[in-house]
Design a protein around this motif. Structure first.
Motif, mmCIF file in Angstrom:
data_model
loop_
_atom_site.group_PDB
_atom_site.id
_atom_site.type_symbol
_atom_site.label_atom_id
_atom_site.label_comp_id
_atom_site.label_asym_id
_atom_site.label_seq_id
_atom_site.Cartn_x
_atom_site.Cartn_y
_atom_site.Cartn_z
ATOM 1 N N TRP A 611 0.837 -1.204 0.000
ATOM 2 C CA TRP A 611 0.000 0.000 0.000
ATOM 3 C C TRP A 611 0.869 1.249 0.000
ATOM 4 C CZ3 TRP A 611 -0.486 3.954 3.635
ATOM 5 C CH2 TRP A 611 -1.601 4.810 3.499
ATOM 6 N N ALA A 612 1.910 1.267 0.825
ATOM 7 C CA ALA A 612 2.803 2.434 0.879
ATOM 8 C C ALA A 612 3.531 2.615 -0.449
ATOM 9 C CB ALA A 612 3.803 2.271 2.015
ATOM 10 N N GLY A 613 3.970 1.504 -1.066
ATOM 11 C CA GLY A 613 4.635 1.613 -2.361
ATOM 12 C C GLY A 613 3.720 2.188 -3.421
ATOM 13 N N SER A 614 2.459 1.780 -3.408
ATOM 14 C CA SER A 614 1.504 2.325 -4.380
ATOM 15 C C SER A 614 1.227 3.798 -4.113
ATOM 16 C CB SER A 614 0.203 1.524 -4.336
ATOM 17 O OG SER A 614 0.418 0.197 -4.749
ATOM 18 N N GLN A 615 1.194 4.203 -2.838
ATOM 19 C CA GLN A 615 1.030 5.625 -2.522
ATOM 20 C C GLN A 615 2.209 6.429 -3.075
ATOM 21 O OE1 GLN A 615 -1.437 7.231 -1.387
ATOM 22 N NE2 GLN A 615 -2.710 5.874 -0.123
ATOM 23 N N ALA A 638 -0.167 14.959 -4.591
ATOM 24 C CA ALA A 638 1.054 14.150 -4.520
ATOM 25 C C ALA A 638 1.662 14.217 -3.127
ATOM 26 C CB ALA A 638 2.064 14.631 -5.567
ATOM 27 N N GLU A 639 1.671 15.426 -2.543
ATOM 28 C CA GLU A 639 2.205 15.571 -1.179
ATOM 29 C C GLU A 639 1.428 14.683 -0.206
ATOM 30 O OE1 GLU A 639 2.885 18.969 2.308
ATOM 31 O OE2 GLU A 639 1.903 19.510 0.433
ATOM 32 N N THR A 640 0.105 14.664 -0.340
ATOM 33 C CA THR A 640 -0.717 13.822 0.530
ATOM 34 C C THR A 640 -0.358 12.347 0.370
ATOM 35 O OG1 THR A 640 -2.539 15.413 0.452
ATOM 36 C CG2 THR A 640 -3.084 13.154 1.078
ATOM 37 N N ALA A 641 -0.132 11.912 -0.876
ATOM 38 C CA ALA A 641 0.208 10.505 -1.127
ATOM 39 C C ALA A 641 1.544 10.152 -0.480
ATOM 40 C CB ALA A 641 0.254 10.241 -2.634
ATOM 41 N N TYR A 642 2.537 11.033 -0.626
ATOM 42 C CA TYR A 642 3.853 10.748 -0.031
ATOM 43 C C TYR A 642 3.758 10.693 1.492
ATOM 44 C CZ TYR A 642 5.883 11.730 -4.628
ATOM 45 O OH TYR A 642 6.209 11.710 -5.947
ATOM 46 N N ARG A 643 3.015 11.622 2.077
ATOM 47 C CA ARG A 643 2.916 11.630 3.545
ATOM 48 C C ARG A 643 2.167 10.388 4.032
ATOM 49 N NH1 ARG A 643 5.269 16.020 5.364
ATOM 50 N NH2 ARG A 643 5.209 17.976 4.169
ATOM 51 N N ALA A 644 1.234 9.882 3.228
ATOM 52 C CA ALA A 644 0.571 8.627 3.586
ATOM 53 C C ALA A 644 1.576 7.479 3.583
ATOM 54 C CB ALA A 644 -0.570 8.349 2.610
ATOM 55 N N LEU A 665 9.033 13.461 -1.823
ATOM 56 C CA LEU A 665 8.281 14.519 -1.151
ATOM 57 C C LEU A 665 8.995 15.852 -1.317
ATOM 58 C CD1 LEU A 665 6.038 15.536 0.754
ATOM 59 C CD2 LEU A 665 7.483 14.825 2.675
ATOM 60 N N GLY A 666 10.316 15.843 -1.182
ATOM 61 C CA GLY A 666 11.080 17.079 -1.365
ATOM 62 C C GLY A 666 10.887 17.671 -2.747
ATOM 63 N N ASN A 667 10.885 16.820 -3.787
ATOM 64 C CA ASN A 667 10.656 17.314 -5.152
ATOM 65 C C ASN A 667 9.298 17.998 -5.267
ATOM 66 O OD1 ASN A 667 13.056 16.605 -6.418
ATOM 67 N ND2 ASN A 667 12.370 14.517 -6.785
ATOM 68 N N THR A 668 8.294 17.390 -4.654
ATOM 69 C CA THR A 668 6.941 17.946 -4.740
ATOM 70 C C THR A 668 6.833 19.253 -3.959
ATOM 71 O OG1 THR A 668 5.986 15.752 -5.072
ATOM 72 C CG2 THR A 668 4.526 17.467 -4.252
ATOM 73 N N LEU A 669 7.398 19.294 -2.761
ATOM 74 C CA LEU A 669 7.379 20.532 -1.973
ATOM 75 C C LEU A 669 8.110 21.651 -2.709
ATOM 76 C CD1 LEU A 669 8.080 19.005 1.537
ATOM 77 C CD2 LEU A 669 5.932 20.029 0.777
ATOM 78 N N ASN A 670 9.182 21.285 -3.393
ATOM 79 C CA ASN A 670 9.930 22.270 -4.183
ATOM 80 C C ASN A 670 9.045 22.844 -5.286
ATOM 81 O OD1 ASN A 670 12.176 23.766 -5.100
ATOM 82 N ND2 ASN A 670 12.785 22.124 -6.481
ATOM 83 N N ALA A 671 8.292 21.965 -5.956
ATOM 84 C CA ALA A 671 7.406 22.422 -7.029
ATOM 85 C C ALA A 671 6.276 23.292 -6.475
ATOM 86 C CB ALA A 671 6.825 21.224 -7.785
ATOM 87 N N ALA A 686 14.007 21.352 1.471
ATOM 88 C CA ALA A 686 15.424 21.196 1.826
ATOM 89 C C ALA A 686 15.570 20.248 3.015
ATOM 90 C CB ALA A 686 16.041 22.558 2.141
ATOM 91 N N THR A 687 14.681 20.366 3.989
ATOM 92 C CA THR A 687 14.716 19.475 5.155
ATOM 93 C C THR A 687 14.500 18.023 4.727
ATOM 94 O OG1 THR A 687 13.918 21.223 6.632
ATOM 95 C CG2 THR A 687 13.626 18.944 7.364
ATOM 96 N N ALA A 688 13.565 17.810 3.802
ATOM 97 C CA ALA A 688 13.294 16.442 3.324
ATOM 98 C C ALA A 688 14.522 15.852 2.626
ATOM 99 C CB ALA A 688 12.094 16.445 2.378
#
Length: 1003
Positions: A611-615, A638-644, A665-671, A686-688
């Motif tokens: 499930w986590a891999g699919s998220q 996408a951010e929600t999926a990564y945090r899940a 997650l870092g890539n998405t937060l950057n975008a 940057a923290t991620a």
């Protein structure tokens, strides 16, 4: 960004602390030309029947077996068992006396032992808790005996199978004498002592030629006693391998012992040895080595043990993880790795684990199908049984040799069974099974081509006799052709795999075979996917996706949720590949749909890791879709999926998966930060990335480390928007250069091109801030260099991105140099990007290119007498604002509004009309809805300056003197903003504008 899921475990090195030496212990008689054999004495002690503490069933057995071994090696050996304190002390005193005049003294002890007060103590069988209050009398210290031996005997060997757990209560203390001070007792038995005198302390004897100290387990870890009535793992290993001393280097023999114990205990125990010898030793006659099949297996196993001893910790950890996870013998998995060859081992743990997982599945299959091998030929039964044992012991090549002989026997007898139909059928089935067994063994040795050839031979034997086996062997032939073709790039093998699957389909008949047909077609689709990923033609990928779609109905009808979800996952992967090669966002939309459907069949409570891999993969698809749609809505999804996914992936238990999702997650937060001009999102990104780098160390995970460094550089480049200096830009440039040390063009062309592009971007910003044409030239060169990989045919969107970025650098060069030609070159570059950036497919990129064209045309107009370029600039910026909105792209929208206002203001000034001023004022005001004084003081200051210019022009074109006052007010605000932002260069010009406006008011 990362698309795969990887697993690894950390492990500490538990190896022997051996010193390099030049010593052989040769277990053979000395010839007339040899040096005379050395005299050796040995004392063997086995303590089993303890009277007051936990007994040990095996030391007495160990002592008996070791006595025979050492006697066979030529030692004058004596064994004693179950000795109390007084007898054990006398035994050791007698041993010291007997050793005088000997060349080698060997002491082997099996029983309880403890460490306390800087001393290692042997525990007699009459010891109890009270013994600890007068240890000098009730226990037997080792160091004094060892010192006596080292002072009188040239070579001393001490082997201590006593590293068992402390048999006394945990809180007890030891006193050497009743009145002495107390000392805590170590909980792990004997070890290198922490006190004043170490077991391997140097001796003063001038003739001492070295000492060997061997513990059954490494310091700080207990040793195991083994099954009752047998031998301890340490004793068993010594008994098996000390006989190898006829010609083997002593250190190698001890490494064999170390790794034998490690394998026998399934990685729970590794012996520890410290030795330094400076003389060739001869111990008389060698014990008889095993012969026949046993001898061949033992010979290869010894080489395997030496190979294991050289493996790095990270490789051991991967092998142990796969063996435990897939429930296969650790010995056999190491044998598989030896067959591959250490020089061919993947550097990345994730790649190694993936490779071993496939081999582990083959091992499990072979083990489960062992009973399927039926034959009435005793020689084949013997050879296949020996092959099974060889595989379990990791002797893969020896197993292949046995099966070669078995196949030879099959081929010798094939013609003798043609008389009776039933006998023929049984014989063919049995013979085919031998080929199949050899095929699996070849696959364990990574010879997939040989495996495919043997499955074809098995198929040829069985084709007339068993429909199910016929399907199975042909299917396996196709599978191994695919693996061979995938790993070697052999297109002929891939084509042959497809042909083999087509043959399978030809003899699958009837409604009951629906599942077999679906599975076979899915396997064909996997081969097509492999071929399609290597080709620029999307045809194979599209055909594979169609087959996966067809299989969904079969799996749904059978309510096979796991296979259904796997097919959906394959569909999602293909759609992502197709989307990357085109401008059609529908591929990514369909990928999102497929992955969301996968999640419906992978509930978190039943298969949490799946499930986590699919998220995670859903997040990747949403991220890519956001680039085609514009706006930030998909990015937030996408951010929600990564945090899940991070709710399941634990840093301690799943470190690599956790780091991978942190990176994504870092890539998405950057975008998101880019779309919303949100410095907080950049900081979170940057923290991620830095969190991921805490796991992905360069030494262990160079590729993941390089990707994390690349991504960290990206976000630092974005954070630089909110600073005036160059600190973060320089750190970003360093991050990119770090990544290029790993991502070379030859090994990682796509990653190399990505880093070159990003390095060009940061050099662009540095050149702009430093007004350094050299850095700008380097920026343009980086973008042009990346185009060697990012061609329009293979990577159309990346190719367009490079042209867009090059246009930005050329535009800045025009501003720094004052050369209009640079602006014209920039317009050409932007228009090249629009050959792939289309409004219907990539609206945001299309709009940004339009806005950039408008900016360059604006500056070109300053060097022209007519207003054509200025009018085209206004049209381009208005087009951009048809797509860019404050809600979805606030920063780009605000920049386009500001640029539109400037062009309108200039057009009105050139034509000396006030017609365009209201629209210009509205545009400037709109930009200040985003560029606030608190968040972006510099952009806010330029906005105030632009409004000041507008009021100046309004007054000059017949307005009121109050317009000059309004202009002065705006210029004063701009001056304050420049000061707050730390950018003082525009202030002199602003002061001049204020002065001129005041003069105009007085006239």
């Amino acid at each position: 960004m990362l698309f795969g899921l990887i697993t690894a475990r950390k492990a500490l090195r538990l190896g022997s602390a051996m010193l390099v030496m030049a010593c052989l212990i040769v277990a053979m008689p000395a010839s007339a030309q040899d040096k005379p054999s050395l005299k050796g004495v040995a004392l063997i002690v086995g303590q089993s029947k303890y009277e007051h503490i936990a007994g040990l069933p095996n030391p007495a057995n160990d002592a008996r077996e070791m006595l025979k071994l050492l006697t066979d090696l030529g030692f004058d050996a004596r064994a004693v068992s179950d000795r109390d304190a007084s007898k054990l002390s006398r035994d050791l005193e007698r041993f010291v006396e007997d050793a005088e005049g000997a060349d080698v003294a060997l002491f082997y002890y099996s029983g309880h032992g403890i460490e306390a007060a800087g001393e290692n103590w042997l525990v007699p069988v009459d010891a109890d808790v009270g013994s600890l209050s007068n240890a000098n009398e009730a226990l037997v210290p080792i160091s004094a005996v060892l010192d006596q031996l080292k002072s009188t005997v040239p070579v001393t060997i001490v082997l201590l199978d006593a590293c068992r757990t402390n048999p006394f209560p945990a809180d007890t203390v030891l006193r050497k004498t009743p009145t002495g001070s107390g000392a805590a007792v170590g909980q792990e038995g004997l070890t290198l002592v922490r006190g004043a005198k170490s077991l391997n302390a140097p001796t003063e004897a001038t003739e001492n030629l070295g000492t060997v100290i061997g513990f059954a387990a490494e310091p700080g870890r207990p040793a195991l006693d083994g099954p009752a009535g047998e031998n301890s793992p340490y004793a068993s290993a010594l008994l098996r391998h000390l006989g190898a001393m006829n010609g083997a280097e002593f250190g190698a023999v001890m490494r064999m012992v170390t790794e034998e114990v490690y394998l026998d205990t399934k990685a729970q125990q590794r012996p520890w040895v410290n030795e330094s010898l400076r003389r060739l030793l001869y111990f008389g006659s060698a014990p008889e080595e095993p012969g026949g099949d046993e001898g061949q297996i033992t010979g290869e196993r010894r080489q395997l043990l030496l190979t294991i001893s050289e493996l790095p910790d990270i490789s051991r950890a991967s092998i142990e993880t796969v063996a435990a996870r897939d429930a296969v013998p650790l010995d056999a998995l190491y044998g598989v790795l030896k067959a591959l060859g250490t020089t061919n081992m993947p550097e990345e743990p994730a790649e190694l684990e993936s490779l071993l997982d496939a081999q582990a599945e083959r091992l499990k299959k072979m083990i489960s199908e062992r009973e399927a091998l039926r034959t009435d030929d005793p020689e084949i039964l013997r050879l296949t049984a020996s092959a099974d044992r060889a595989i379990r012991e990791g002797a893969i090549q020896t197993a292949r040799s046995f099966l070669d002989q078995a196949v030879g026997r099959v081929e010798e007898t094939r013609g003798a069974v043609d008389d009776a139909e039933e006998l023929v059928r049984q014989k063919r089935i049995a013979d085919a099974a031998v080929y199949a067994r050899r095929a699996e063994t070849s696959a364990l040795a990574f010879d997939y081509k040989a495996a495919a050839e043997d499955y074809l031979k098995a198929f040829d034997l069985i084709e007339r006799w068993d429909d199910r086996l016929r399907w199975n062997y042909k299917n396996l032939q196709a599978e191994y052709l695919h693996i061979h073709g995938d790993e070697t790039g052999d297109q002929e093998a891939l084509d042959a795999s497809l042909k083999a699957y087509e043959e399978v389909l030809a003899f699958i008949e009837g409604d009951s075979a629906e599942l077999d047909r679906a599975i076979t077609r899915n396997n064909m689709a996997v081969v097509m996917q492999t071929i399609g990923e290597r080709s620029v033609d999307p045809g194979q990928l599209e055909q594979a996706a169609a087959i996966f779609h067809e299989s969904l109905a079969v799996f749904a009808a059978r309510k096979d949720d796991l296979n259904w979800a796997a097919a959906q996952n394959n569909i999602g992967n293909i759609l992502l590949k197709l989307g990357e090669r085109s401008n059609d966002k529908r591929f990514f939309e369909d990928a999102v749909t497929a992955l969301r459907a996968t999640l419906e069949k992978r509930p978190r409570d039943k298969v949490p890791l799946d499930w986590a891999g699919s998220q995670n993969n859903l997040g990747l698809a949403l991220y890519q879709l956001s680039e085609r749609e514009g706006g930030a809505e998909r990015l937030f999804e996408a951010e929600t999926a990564y945090r899940a996914a991070l709710e399941v992936y634990d840093r301690a238990k799943n470190p690599l998966e956790w780091a991978m999702v942190q990176n994504n997650l870092g890539n998405t937060l950057n975008a998101i930060g880019t779309a919303r001009n949100d410095s907080g999102k950049f900081q979170a990104a940057a923290t991620a990335f830095r969190s991921a780098l805490e796991i992905n160390k360069r030494e262990q995970f160079p590729i993941s480390w390089a990707r994390n460094r690349l991504n960290l550089g990206n976000v630092l480049n974005n954070l630089a928007r909110f600073e005036v200096g160059t600190t973060e830009l320089e750190e970003a440039a360093q991050a990119y250069n770090d990544a290029l040390e790993v991502f070379t063009r030859n090994r990682f062309p796509s990653d190399w091109a990505s880093v070159q592009n990003n390095l060009g971007s940061v050099l662009q910003t540095l050149g702009q801030r430093n007004r350094d044409l050299k850095q700008l030239e380097e920026s343009a060169s980086a973008f042009r260099t990346a185009r060697r990989v990012y061609t329009r045919q293979r990577f159309p969107l990346d190719w367009a991105m490079l042209h867009f970025n090059l246009g930005n650098t050329l535009q800045i060069m025009g501003a720094v140099s004052g050369e209009p030609l640079r602006y014209k070159e920039a317009v050409d570059a932007y228009r090249d990007s629009l050959r792939e950036y289309r409004r219907e497919n990539t609206p945001r990129q299309w709009a940004l290119s339009q806005a950039a064209i408008g900016s360059s045309l604006h500056w070109i107009s300053n060097s022209e007498t007519d207003t054509k370029s200025l009018e085209d600039a206004i049209a381009a910026r208005r087009a951009a604002l048809e797509v860019l909105t404050k809600a979805n792209d606030p920063v780009d929208w605000a920049n386009a509004q500001s640029g539109l206002g400037m062009s309108l203001l200039n057009l009105g000034s050139r034509q000396q009309v006030a017609t365009y001023l209201p629209e210009a004022e509205k545009a400037f005001a709109a930009s200040l809805e985003v560029f606030t004084r608190e968040q972006q003081p510099l952009q806010w200051a330029f906005g105030q300056n632009n409004i000041g210019d507008l009021y100046w022009n309004k007054a000059a074109l017949g307005g009121e003197k109050s317009d000059y006052a309004k202009a002065i007010e705006m210029f004063e605000l701009a001056k304050a903003g420049f000061t707050e932002g730390g950018y003082t260069a525009p202030i002199p010009l602003t002061d001049q504008k204020i002065s001129l406006a005041r003069d105009a008011m007085t006239k």
